[in-house]
Design an enzyme around this catalytic site. Structure first.
Site, PDB file in Angstrom:
ATOM      1  N   TYR A 159       0.774  -1.097  -0.107  1.00 31.60           N
ATOM      2  CA  TYR A 159      -0.025   0.086  -0.011  1.00 31.60           C
ATOM      3  C   TYR A 159       1.044   1.221   0.189  1.00 31.60           C
ATOM      4  O   TYR A 159       0.514   2.231  -0.776  1.00 31.60           O
ATOM      5  CB  TYR A 159      -0.952   0.069   1.114  1.00 31.60           C
TER       6      TYR A 159
HETATM    7  N1  LIG Z   1      -9.707   5.485   4.495  1.00 32.49           N
HETATM    8  C1  LIG Z   1      -8.455   5.911   4.917  1.00 32.49           C
HETATM    9  O1  LIG Z   1      -8.069   5.792   5.998  1.00 32.49           O
HETATM   10  C2  LIG Z   1      -7.794   6.615   3.681  1.00 32.49           C
HETATM   11  C3  LIG Z   1      -6.531   7.258   4.202  1.00 32.49           C
HETATM   12  C4  LIG Z   1      -5.485   7.765   3.205  1.00 32.49           C
HETATM   13  C5  LIG Z   1      -5.916   7.472   1.807  1.00 32.49           C
HETATM   14  N2  LIG Z   1      -7.126   6.861   1.342  1.00 32.49           N
HETATM   15  C6  LIG Z   1      -7.415   6.543  -0.039  1.00 32.49           C
HETATM   16  O2  LIG Z   1      -8.588   7.090  -0.192  1.00 32.49           O
HETATM   17  C7  LIG Z   1      -9.082   6.552  -1.567  1.00 32.49           C
HETATM   18  C8  LIG Z   1     -10.682   5.928  -1.264  1.00 32.49           C
HETATM   19  O3  LIG Z   1     -10.577   5.052  -0.028  1.00 32.49           O
HETATM   20  P1  LIG Z   1     -11.775   4.651   0.888  1.00 32.49           P
HETATM   21  O4  LIG Z   1     -11.216   5.066   2.298  1.00 32.49           O
HETATM   22  O5  LIG Z   1     -12.852   5.654   0.518  1.00 32.49           O
HETATM   23  O6  LIG Z   1     -12.140   3.314   0.747  1.00 32.49           O
HETATM   24  P2  LIG Z   1     -13.542   2.624   0.440  1.00 32.49           P
HETATM   25  O7  LIG Z   1     -12.992   0.983   0.474  1.00 32.49           O
HETATM   26  O8  LIG Z   1     -14.536   2.934   1.084  1.00 32.49           O
HETATM   27  O9  LIG Z   1     -13.432   3.166  -1.292  1.00 32.49           O
HETATM   28  C9  LIG Z   1     -12.466   2.564  -2.129  1.00 32.49           C
HETATM   29  C10 LIG Z   1     -13.431   2.329  -3.275  1.00 32.49           C
HETATM   30  O10 LIG Z   1     -12.700   2.195  -4.479  1.00 32.49           O
HETATM   31  C11 LIG Z   1     -13.399   1.039  -5.362  1.00 32.49           C
HETATM   32  N3  LIG Z   1     -12.462   0.201  -6.170  1.00 32.49           N
HETATM   33  C12 LIG Z   1     -11.540  -0.538  -5.666  1.00 32.49           C
HETATM   34  N4  LIG Z   1     -10.961  -1.435  -6.589  1.00 32.49           N
HETATM   35  C13 LIG Z   1     -11.519  -0.874  -7.843  1.00 32.49           C
HETATM   36  C14 LIG Z   1     -11.183  -1.090  -9.056  1.00 32.49           C
HETATM   37  N5  LIG Z   1     -10.322  -1.960  -9.649  1.00 32.49           N
HETATM   38  N6  LIG Z   1     -11.769  -0.427 -10.027  1.00 32.49           N
HETATM   39  C15 LIG Z   1     -12.734   0.440  -9.656  1.00 32.49           C
HETATM   40  N7  LIG Z   1     -13.223   0.905  -8.528  1.00 32.49           N
HETATM   41  C16 LIG Z   1     -12.483   0.023  -7.625  1.00 32.49           C
HETATM   42  C17 LIG Z   1     -14.095   0.105  -4.404  1.00 32.49           C
HETATM   43  O11 LIG Z   1     -15.144  -0.503  -4.853  1.00 32.49           O
HETATM   44  C18 LIG Z   1     -14.589   0.962  -3.463  1.00 32.49           C
HETATM   45  O12 LIG Z   1     -15.732   1.794  -3.792  1.00 32.49           O
HETATM   46  C19 LIG Z   1      -8.234   5.073  -1.503  1.00 32.49           C
HETATM   47  O13 LIG Z   1      -7.221   5.563  -2.747  1.00 32.49           O
HETATM   48  C20 LIG Z   1      -7.211   4.957  -0.285  1.00 32.49           C
HETATM   49  O14 LIG Z   1      -6.272   4.377  -0.458  1.00 32.49           O
HETATM   50  C21 LIG Z   1      -7.822   6.273   2.481  1.00 32.49           C
END
Ligand SMILES: NC(=O)c1ccc[n+]([C@@H]2O[C@H](COP(=O)([O-])OP(=O)(O)OC[C@H]3O[C@@H](n4cnc5c(N)ncnc54)[C@H](O)[C@@H]3O)[C@@H](O)[C@H]2O)c1
Length: 257
Positions: free
Chosen positions: A164
């Site tokens: 990651y």
């Molecule tokens: N939640 C946290 O703590 C956090 C912190 C920093 C960064 N992020 C980043 O924020 C972004 C959103 O994460 P989140 O927390 O909302 O997670 P989440 O799991 O709620 O949402 C991620 C979404 O991406 C979609 N997805 C996954 N693989 C896919 C693919 N191959 N094609 C199309 N869609 C796909 C999933 O279906 C899901 O709806 C991510 O890039 C994550 O790395 C999250």
């Protein structure tokens, strides 16, 4: 809210738009007047998000070059233009020390987080460059904004999240490279590096790891989805005109650079 944005007439794509941050970002863009399309691979999540937000959607697996290309072609054909791309789709993958991880997990995480961001950017930016520009601040031409959702882990690394963290470091470098390539095209490319937020992703970790992550954040709390969404609003608006390649902190004081 201190700032208000007027994105009427702009069209935005939010990948991973069915998830926690994506949905919040899509809501903020919609409320600012943009026409929003959610791209996601999860049909149930998409149905739920679309029912909640009343925006357009497209079922796209961002790791498949042919599907991404077809989706971008269809989106530009339907809307005439895409002004804003938010590369937000991502997965966490295994939470294990590297010697215990499955190589297929490493590949899968890199494939969604980095390769997927590359594929969607490639398809959308290539078409964005052909758009008629509008006048930004100082009359300088603007064609669009790309905002990538990286992570604080891409700057610092994180034990038991090698794939990651490496994928998000890759997103940071890709952001800077794409920004240099499009700097004369009126396309502004940036990334944000949030600390943990309360989404489905945060629920995939143990209580012990959650406490560890929280203890690293000087403000002593997780970032609000709305805080991420409002920074993305600024980065996706004409207000952000000279910060291309910028990596914007959202870590409650955790980041040291
Ligand atoms: N939640 C946290 O703590 C956090 C912190 C920093 C960064 N992020 C980043 O924020 C972004 C959103 O994460 P989140 O927390 O909302 O997670 P989440 O799991 O709620 O949402 C991620 C979404 O991406 C979609 N997805 C996954 N693989 C896919 C693919 N191959 N094609 C199309 N869609 C796909 C999933 O279906 C899901 O709806 C991510 O890039 C994550 O790395 C999250």
């Amino acid at each position: 809210m201190d700032a208000r944005y007027d994105l009427a007439g702009r069209t935005a794509i939010v990948t991973g738009g069915a998830g926690g941050l994506g949905r919040g970002i899509a809501r903020a863009l919609r409320d600012a007047g943009a026409a929003v399309e959610l791209w996601d691979a999860d049909p149930d999540g998409l149905a739920e998000a679309v029912a909640e937000l009343g925006v357009a959607w497209r079922r796209v697996d961002i790791t498949e070059p042919g599907l991404v290309e077809a989706a971008a072609a269809a989106a530009f054909a339907e809307h005439g233009r895409i002004d804003i791309l938010v590369n937000n789709a991502g997965i966490l993958g295994e939470v294990k020390p590297i010697w215990e991880t499955d190589p297929r997990n490493f590949e899968a995480v890199l494939r969604v987080n980095l390769f997927g961001t590359y594929l969607v950017s490639r398809a959308v930016i290539g078409r964005m460059r052909e758009l008629r520009s509008r006048a930004g601040i100082g009359g300088h031409p603007l064609r669009g904004h790309v905002v990538n959702i990286a992570s604080i882990q891409g700057k610092e690394g994180m034990a038991r999240a090698g794939a990651y963290s490496a994928s998000k470091a890759g997103v940071i470098a890709l952001t800077k490279s794409m920004a240099k390539e499009t700097a004369r095209d009126g396309i502004v490319v940036t990334a944000v590096t949030p600390a943990a937020a309360e989404t489905a992703m945060a629920k995939q970790i143990t209580a012990e790891r959650r406490a560890d992550i929280l203890s690293r954040i000087p403000m002593g709390r997780f970032v609000e989805i709305e805080e991420v969404a409002r920074m993305v609003l600024w980065l996706a608006s004409g207000e952000c005109s000279f910060s291309t390649g910028g990596i914007f902190d959202l870590s409650g004081g955790r980041a040291t650079y």
